[in-house]
Motif scaffolding. Structure first.
Motif, PDB file in Angstrom:
ATOM      1  N   PRO A 127       7.651  -9.428   0.706  1.00 19.53           N
ATOM      2  CA  PRO A 127       7.498 -10.345  -0.425  1.00 19.53           C
ATOM      3  C   PRO A 127       8.870 -10.870  -0.851  1.00 19.53           C
ATOM      4  O   PRO A 127       9.860 -10.133  -0.770  1.00 19.53           O
ATOM      5  N   ILE A 153       5.641  -9.351  -9.557  1.00 21.22           N
ATOM      6  CA  ILE A 153       5.497  -7.958  -9.974  1.00 21.22           C
ATOM      7  C   ILE A 153       6.907  -7.424 -10.222  1.00 21.22           C
ATOM      8  O   ILE A 153       7.813  -7.660  -9.422  1.00 21.22           O
ATOM      9  N   LYS A 196       7.769   6.190  -9.740  1.00 18.20           N
ATOM     10  CA  LYS A 196       6.921   6.801  -8.719  1.00 18.20           C
ATOM     11  C   LYS A 196       5.485   6.401  -8.939  1.00 18.20           C
ATOM     12  O   LYS A 196       5.022   6.330 -10.069  1.00 18.20           O
ATOM     13  N   TYR A 204       5.238  -0.533 -13.659  1.00 13.85           N
ATOM     14  CA  TYR A 204       5.297  -1.873 -13.078  1.00 13.85           C
ATOM     15  C   TYR A 204       4.468  -2.824 -13.921  1.00 13.85           C
ATOM     16  O   TYR A 204       3.478  -2.420 -14.530  1.00 13.85           O
ATOM     17  N   TYR A 234       4.355 -11.783  -6.350  1.00 15.84           N
ATOM     18  CA  TYR A 234       3.107 -11.020  -6.288  1.00 15.84           C
ATOM     19  C   TYR A 234       2.277 -11.584  -5.143  1.00 15.84           C
ATOM     20  O   TYR A 234       1.894 -12.751  -5.159  1.00 15.84           O
ATOM     21  N   VAL A 235       2.041 -10.767  -4.138  1.00 19.62           N
ATOM     22  CA  VAL A 235       1.314 -11.249  -2.961  1.00 19.62           C
ATOM     23  C   VAL A 235      -0.173 -11.024  -3.173  1.00 19.62           C
ATOM     24  O   VAL A 235      -0.605  -9.890  -3.431  1.00 19.62           O
ATOM     25  N   GLU A 287      -5.758   2.431  -8.083  1.00 18.38           N
ATOM     26  CA  GLU A 287      -4.675   2.351  -9.059  1.00 18.38           C
ATOM     27  C   GLU A 287      -5.254   2.089 -10.438  1.00 18.38           C
ATOM     28  O   GLU A 287      -6.035   1.163 -10.636  1.00 18.38           O
ATOM     29  N   GLU A 325       3.301  -0.013   4.052  1.00 16.76           N
ATOM     30  CA  GLU A 325       2.456  -0.399   2.922  1.00 16.76           C
ATOM     31  C   GLU A 325       2.377  -1.920   2.925  1.00 16.76           C
ATOM     32  O   GLU A 325       3.397  -2.590   2.756  1.00 16.76           O
ATOM     33  N   PHE A 371       5.399  -4.341   1.769  1.00 14.57           N
ATOM     34  CA  PHE A 371       6.192  -4.221   0.541  1.00 14.57           C
ATOM     35  C   PHE A 371       6.932  -2.898   0.434  1.00 14.57           C
ATOM     36  O   PHE A 371       7.792  -2.738  -0.418  1.00 14.57           O
TER      37      PHE A 371
HETATM   38  P1  ATP Z   1       5.099   4.777  -3.970  1.00 14.10           P
HETATM   39  O1  ATP Z   1       6.545   5.122  -3.833  1.00 14.10           O
HETATM   40  O2  ATP Z   1       4.229   5.861  -4.507  1.00 14.10           O
HETATM   41  O3  ATP Z   1       4.552   4.142  -2.705  1.00 14.10           O
HETATM   42  P2  ATP Z   1       5.998   2.770  -5.766  1.00 14.10           P
HETATM   43  O4  ATP Z   1       6.156   3.273  -7.160  1.00 14.10           O
HETATM   44  O5  ATP Z   1       7.217   2.585  -4.945  1.00 14.10           O
HETATM   45  O6  ATP Z   1       4.942   3.637  -5.055  1.00 14.10           O
HETATM   46  P3  ATP Z   1       4.903   0.336  -4.751  1.00 14.10           P
HETATM   47  O7  ATP Z   1       4.180   1.033  -3.645  1.00 14.10           O
HETATM   48  O8  ATP Z   1       6.081  -0.500  -4.420  1.00 14.10           O
HETATM   49  O9  ATP Z   1       5.231   1.408  -5.862  1.00 14.10           O
HETATM   50  O10 ATP Z   1       3.883  -0.552  -5.557  1.00 14.10           O
HETATM   51  C1  ATP Z   1       2.824  -0.003  -6.355  1.00 14.10           C
HETATM   52  C2  ATP Z   1       1.596  -0.894  -6.264  1.00 14.10           C
HETATM   53  O11 ATP Z   1       1.890  -2.201  -6.733  1.00 14.10           O
HETATM   54  C3  ATP Z   1       1.109  -1.130  -4.828  1.00 14.10           C
HETATM   55  O12 ATP Z   1       0.228  -0.147  -4.386  1.00 14.10           O
HETATM   56  C4  ATP Z   1       0.427  -2.470  -4.920  1.00 14.10           C
HETATM   57  O13 ATP Z   1      -0.871  -2.354  -5.457  1.00 14.10           O
HETATM   58  C5  ATP Z   1       1.239  -3.181  -5.931  1.00 14.10           C
HETATM   59  N1  ATP Z   1       2.268  -4.045  -5.333  1.00 14.10           N
HETATM   60  C6  ATP Z   1       3.522  -3.674  -4.984  1.00 14.10           C
HETATM   61  N2  ATP Z   1       4.236  -4.730  -4.546  1.00 14.10           N
HETATM   62  C7  ATP Z   1       3.414  -5.778  -4.622  1.00 14.10           C
HETATM   63  C8  ATP Z   1       3.568  -7.177  -4.335  1.00 14.10           C
HETATM   64  N3  ATP Z   1       4.727  -7.673  -3.916  1.00 14.10           N
HETATM   65  N4  ATP Z   1       2.505  -7.982  -4.537  1.00 14.10           N
HETATM   66  C9  ATP Z   1       1.331  -7.483  -4.997  1.00 14.10           C
HETATM   67  N5  ATP Z   1       1.138  -6.201  -5.311  1.00 14.10           N
HETATM   68  C10 ATP Z   1       2.148  -5.365  -5.125  1.00 14.10           C
END
Ligand code: ATP
Length: 370
Positions: A141, A155, A162, A167, A191-192, A237, A307, A319
């Motif tokens: 993204p 986003i 974590k 977010y 945001y994708v 989620e 992911e 992402f």
């Molecule tokens: P983890 O380390 O547990 O994988 P994290 O806190 O690093 O989680 P991400 O996995 O980056 O979080 O993102 C959390 C959620 O946000 C994703 O599961 C997805 O639903 C959503 N998300 C993240 N990035 C994007 C994006 N660029 N566009 C749309 N949705 C997104």
């Protein structure tokens, strides 16, 4: 800093190959890891803080550890390094272990650990991850550097958050300003819109059969090892997944509600079969690129997760990468539609144990541990 290969080999010299114990912090994907270790004939050790945790495992006798190490604080693991080594323990890391210990402590834990701890340096920063994944041929993204330039849904992600905690989604600068916590480091990402697939791969650098990853750069012309697809999940989620039930985003904002992305569970999925070759291409590129991250990089070893979001144009955006077992593989303790094709009842946890078993037989343990 961290453990080097010479140190690892020294420790392994004193290990009794017939009494290897698989050790895991009792959380995250530990039921799967313990169950898989047992299926491959290993002794198991659970590491936990608080008696409640231990009692809970008696509910799952099929995964209950043979032995427990009870601690007051997970950081005490560092002081128990010799204790672990005397018991021929190999630690299987997962997201909770790294979180409880902190990345520096984890890298310095003086116990043989499954996978490449060096990769953590690349995984732990969003910028470095981006470099790695893009070099591997994954599309990511877009990042928006200046919040004034937000002109569509984005986003906002905080560093170190974590499971998506904290977010938020913003449509414009006003939304952003209203919700942002400027005391924390954050990244703004496009945001994708699409469907999410968390693809669980396994890379075995000791295997010479199957889908062989082709090396690049300094490894061009070499087969690096076997890539396997173990399973796929999608996360539940809270509360974004149920948000739509309350009306439009505008209605919700009027009620002062914002969507949040806190992971509460996982669901099994499969992807359109015609998307699998592209999925393998991205995973292969990511593994090949992991060998080029820095001089002497040992590359990706074992389980990792891409992911992704697939758009209605059937394009992948990646992402994030998790360079170890992910909790999303937990629905597949009894196997998955993908792993069943090759061998039934092969969870990622069991695949880790299998890989240790094979490396013990072929005397290649130092190739899969760090
Ligand atoms: P983890 O380390 O547990 O994988 P994290 O806190 O690093 O989680 P991400 O996995 O980056 O979080 O993102 C959390 C959620 O946000 C994703 O599961 C997805 O639903 C959503 N998300 C993240 N990035 C994007 C994006 N660029 N566009 C749309 N949705 C997104």
């Amino acid at each position: 800093m961290g453990v080097n290969i010479g140190q690892l080999r020294d420790w392994l010299k004193s290990y009794d190959r017939d009494s290897i114990t698989i050790g895991v912090v009792a959380s995250h994907s530990s039921l799967q890891i313990l169950h898989g270790a047992r299926m491959e004939g290993f002794r198991t050790l659970g590491i936990a803080v608080g008696d409640n945790r231990r009692r809970f495992y008696s509910a799952f006798p099929g995964a209950e550890p043979d032995e427990w190490l009870m601690l007051d604080n997970y950081r005490e693991m560092l002081g128990h390094a010799e204790w672990f080594r005397q018991r021929n323990v190999i630690i299987i890391p997962h997201g909770s272990l790294v979180e409880y210990l902190g990345t520096t402590n984890f890298r310095n834990l003086e116990v043989p650990t499954f996978g490449n701890r060096g990769i953590l340096h690349w995984e732990s920063s969003r910028e470095r991850q981006r470099k790695w994944l893009e070099e591997g041929g994954c599309l990511m993204p877009k990042v928006i550097d200046d919040p004034h330039e937000i002109d569509g849904p984005v986003i906002v992600k905080y560093a170190g958050a974590k499971g998506g905690e904290g977010y938020f989604i913003a449509r414009d600068y006003r939304d952003f300003k209203r919700n942002v916590n400027l005391d924390e480091d954050f990244t703004i990402q496009e945001y994708v819109l699409g469907c999410r697939y968390y693809m669980h791969f396994f890379f075995d650098p000791t295997a010479t059969d199957g889908f062989q990853v082709q090396g690049r750069g300094s490894h061009a012309g070499k087969n690096l090892g076997r890539l396997e697809l173990m399973s796929m999940d999608r996360r539940d989620e809270s509360n974004v997944d149920e948000f739509y039930k309350l009306g439009s985003l505008r209605d919700l904002r009027e009620m002062n509600l914002e969507p949040s992305f806190v992971v509460t569970g996982n669901m099994p999925v499969v992807i359109r079969e015609s998307l699998l070759p592209r999925a393998f291409e991205m995973a292969e590129g990511t593994v090949a690129a992991s060998y080029e991250l820095e001089e002497g990089s040992r590359g990706m070893i074992g389980p990792f997760c891409l992911e992704t979001i697939v758009s209605d144009r059937l394009e992948f955006r990646v992402f994030e990468i998790s360079a170890r077992i992910v909790a999303g593989s937990n629905p597949f303790i009894g196997g998955s539609p993908y792993s069943d094709i090759n061998e039934e009842f092969m969870s990622t946890g069991r695949r880790i144990a299998r890989s240790i078993r094979k490396a013990l037989i072929s005397d290649k343990l130092d190739q899969i541990l760090s």
